[in-house]
Design a protein around this motif. Structure first.
Motif: not given
Length: 744
Positions: A14, A17-18, A20-22, A24-25, A211-212, A215, A287
């Motif tokens: 988890e 995955a988080n 990668r999102r962080m 990008a954000n 959320q952005i 992150d 994360t």
């Protein structure tokens, strides 16, 4: 959440995955940063940030100016605390703590000044207020860590007050590098905090922008903590030699204990491993969005600062207390020396007065004191006995162990490990056992050191010292004091109590119910009491003998047909060293009658064989005069309790008149004084013409028998009889003067 939950396999997937999102954000946050600044502005312009930064910097400049004024005033008014040749640990700690406290106060004033400037120019804009507070608080914390903690810890400009094992060049280099690392870390953490505040004010909760922002600030903390951990690792690698020197302390490395050398050798890899693991755990927690994710990397610094301050205060208090005790000890020693000097002067004056009296008056006074002991006063001691702080190291170790265990517990708590006692966590039990072990070991060493010091101070000998019979014959010498005799037994009792208490507390820390153990111990004790009645009798008999002060260590005693010097005393028996070297072990319960030859005083009586034409009165006067001279002797004068005097004619023998002289000394001193007395009498009698009688044996032959008619065998038989008569010992330690007659 505990660390184990954060590091589970599902959590790691988890977290990936988080992450990668962080990332990008985070890119989106950087692209939208100008818009976020404008969105946080009350008028739609991004200039508010620069105005807030300028206000914070202006407030810090004003606060820094006030800081310098306060520190300069304190430096001028507290200059008396600084001593460039300071050697006392309390003086060093007092100076460092006072300087740290004053700098902390100055930093607080600087913070208040900067906040007041911000209040004066306050525009009512909440993001501006938050930005100003982040800048001011971050800088003040940096100044506190730099000036209050590390400036006093390394003391780069105060070598006389430096407590760590560093040279001036090493201390200055370490401080510069730490100051630079703290500055970089402060900037990074300040930016991360500002990103967090900006994100909180840039969007409403629950929206995509929120959320952005969340992150982005967590990603900023991950990157910032990586830089901080890398800086700390780089400092540890660059200053690895200084790190070993601080851990080992001054002195030769080979003389340090093995556990300390092991810590110094493994410190660097452990620090690097900890930083890597702490950053990894912090990254995973951040994360996953868990609270306090940035703590593991910064936790050692937080714990170190609090622990070093607590230890410094406790060490200073201990130093002050023991310095006062040392000063009181010195005053008592000076009073003792003064009392001894006055007693010596009074004794000398009394002797001078006695010498001025008439001979008849002196004889009357001596006869009146014949059966009492004339306590001789020794020459006054000119040295002060040094103060021995036996339990100082014990208290220092207890404080250090307590701070160490509490720091380890707090570090675990900051990591998210719950070590509450309700759950019986293994780490809590291990820390408790470690604390008990350190305190018990320190108490054991302190008790042993104190008892050994008191035994030596009392003039006694330690059990591990080889037996020294000293100078004398079979009747031994003076024994040790009663306290020196009882202290080794007290040592066994205290050590047993310490070990038992440590074992009980350790078992209780492991969760063992020690109540039944006490009950079982009572039952076992009763069983042992019934089964070992002789052992119990020996122990109780020994206790009563020691309470009655029947004998002491070093005294010469006789029990039935066994005699010797008391060499060692245990709980149930003691050992007697015979003057020929044999060691007798005697249980206390077997003692029915005990004779002590080493208690209080010894009366020595020496027989002198003089010719029958000797003037007995002249001998008495000469011996009396010699006794007064020996009292004034610098070497043996203080050993006499009663002076040398003549007892007159003791017995009449065929070939000599026995005149006996006597004197009184303390047990053990009679052998030294006896040699001096014999030598002085020989020289005096030779000077005065008094002759010693030679031993003679008259051999009477049968009537009508002539010596020339004896055979060689008969002559040898007569010579053997004469030799036996001459060598046969008589009473009072002298040879008899028996005559031998051979009737043929």
């Amino acid at each position: 959440m505990p660390m184990t939950m954060a590091l589970s396999g599902k959590s790691l997937l988890e977290a990936r995955a988080n992450l990668r999102r962080m990332i990008a954000n985070g890119q989106v946050f950087l692209e939208n940063l100008p818009q976020s600044l404008k969105a946080a502005s009350p008028n739609g312009a991004a200039t508010w940030f620069f105005l807030a930064a300028a206000t914070a910097i202006g407030g810090l400049v004003a606060g820094h100016y006030v800081f310098r004024l306060i520190t300069r005033w304190g430096r001028d008014h507290f200059r008396a605390l600084y001593d460039e040749n300071e050697q006392r640990r309390s003086g060093k700690l007092a100076y460092l703590l006072a300087r740290a406290g004053w700098m902390l106060l100055s930093a607080g004033v600087m913070f208040v000044t900067a906040i007041l400037v911000a209040v004066i120019f306050d525009s009512g804009h909440e993001p501006s207020r938050a930005t100003i507070f982040v800048i001011v608080s971050t800088y003040v914390v940096y100044r506190i860590l730099r000036g209050v903690v590390f400036w006093n810890f390394f003391a780069p400009t105060s070598s006389a007050h430096r407590l760590v094992n560093l040279s001036d060049a090493q201390a200055q280099s370490l401080f510069r590098h730490w100051a630079a690392a703290l500055a970089v870390g402060a900037i990074i953490i300040g930016l991360c905090r500002w990103v967090q505040i900006l994100g909180a004010n840039g969007a409403e909760a629950g929206t995509a922008m929120a959320q952005i922002n969340d992150d982005a600030h967590r990603l900023a903390f991950i990157v910032g903590l990586f830089v901080c951990a890398a800086l700390l690792a780089l400092l540890a690698i660059i200053h690895r030699r200084e790190l070993k020197a601080i851990i080992l302390g001054p002195g030769e490395v080979k003389e340090k204990p093995g556990w300390l050398r092991t810590i110094a050798f493994t410190a660097l890899p452990l620090i690097l491993l900890y930083l890597a693991l702490a950053w990894f755990v912090s990254s995973v927690r951040l994360t996953l969005g868990l609270p306090g994710g940035y703590i593991p990397v910064l936790a050692p610094i937080i714990v170190f600062v609090v622990a070093i301050f607590a230890y410094a205060v406790a060490a200073y208090l201990i130093e002050v207390i023991y310095e006062r005790r040392a000063a009181a000890h010195e005053r008592r020693e000076l009073a003792r020396l003064e009392a001894e000097r006055r007693a010596w002067e009074r004794t000398q004056a009394s002797r001078e007065m006695m010498s001025e009296l008439s001979e008849e008056t002196q004889e009357v006074l001596e006869e009146g004191a014949e059966m009492t002991m004339m306590h001789s006063v020794s020459a006054p001691d000119s040295q002060i006995r040094p103060y021995f702080p036996a339990f100082k190291r014990f208290f220092e170790n207890c404080v250090a162990a307590t701070i160490l265990v509490v720091s380890a517990g707090e570090l675990s708590r900051l990591w998210g490990v719950d070590i509450g006692r309700d759950g019986g966590h293994p780490l809590a039990s291990a820390l408790d056992i470690l604390l008990v072990a350190i305190i018990a070991a320190s108490a054991y060493r302190a008790v042993n050191g104190y008892i050994d010091h008191r035994i030596v101070e009392e003039g006694g000998t330690l059990d591990d010292e080889p037996f020294n019979p000293g100078e004398g014959d079979s009747e031994g010498g003076k024994g040790q004091s009663r306290l020196a005799t009882l202290l080794p037994i007290a040592r066994n009792v205290f050590v047993s109590f310490i070990l038992a208490a440590a074992a009980m507390v350790g078992l209780a820390s492991l969760g063992v119910d020690i109540g039944p153990l006490f009950a079982g111990a009572g039952v076992v004790g009763i069983a042992i009491g019934f089964g070992a009645q002789t052992l119990i009798r020996d122990i109780f008999s020994g206790a009563f003998f020691l309470i009655d002060d029947a004998f002491r260590k070093g005294e010469y005693i006789e029990i039935d047909n066994v005699k010797g010097v008391v060499e060692k005393i245990s709980m149930r028996s003691f050992q007697l060293r015979h003057h020929l070297g044999a060691v007798h072990t005697v249980p206390f319960g077997e003692i029915h009658q005990l004779t002590n030859y080493s208690r209080d005083w010894v009366m020595m009586k020496l027989p002198l064989r003089l010719t029958y034409d000797t003037d007995v009165e002249k001998v008495r006067k000469l011996v009396k005069k010699l006794g007064q001279q020996l009292l004034d002797d610098e070497v043996v004068g203080s050993l006499f309790l009663q002076p040398l005097k003549s007892q007159g004619v003791y017995s009449m023998e065929d070939s000599a008149m026995i005149v006996r002289v006597k004197f009184m000394t303390r047990p053990g001193d009679q052998f030294v004084t006896r040699k001096v007395v014999y030598a002085a009498i020989r020289d005096l009698f030779h000077k005065e013409g008094i002759r010693f009688a030679h031993r003679e044996v008259t051999v009477r032959l049968a009537d009508g028998t002539k010596a020339s008619e004896l055979t060689e065998e008969q002559k040898e038989a007569i010579a053997g009889s004469v030799r036996s008569a001459i060598e046969e010992p008589g009473k009072d330690g002298r040879d008899s003067g028996k005559s031998a007659a051979a009737a043929l």
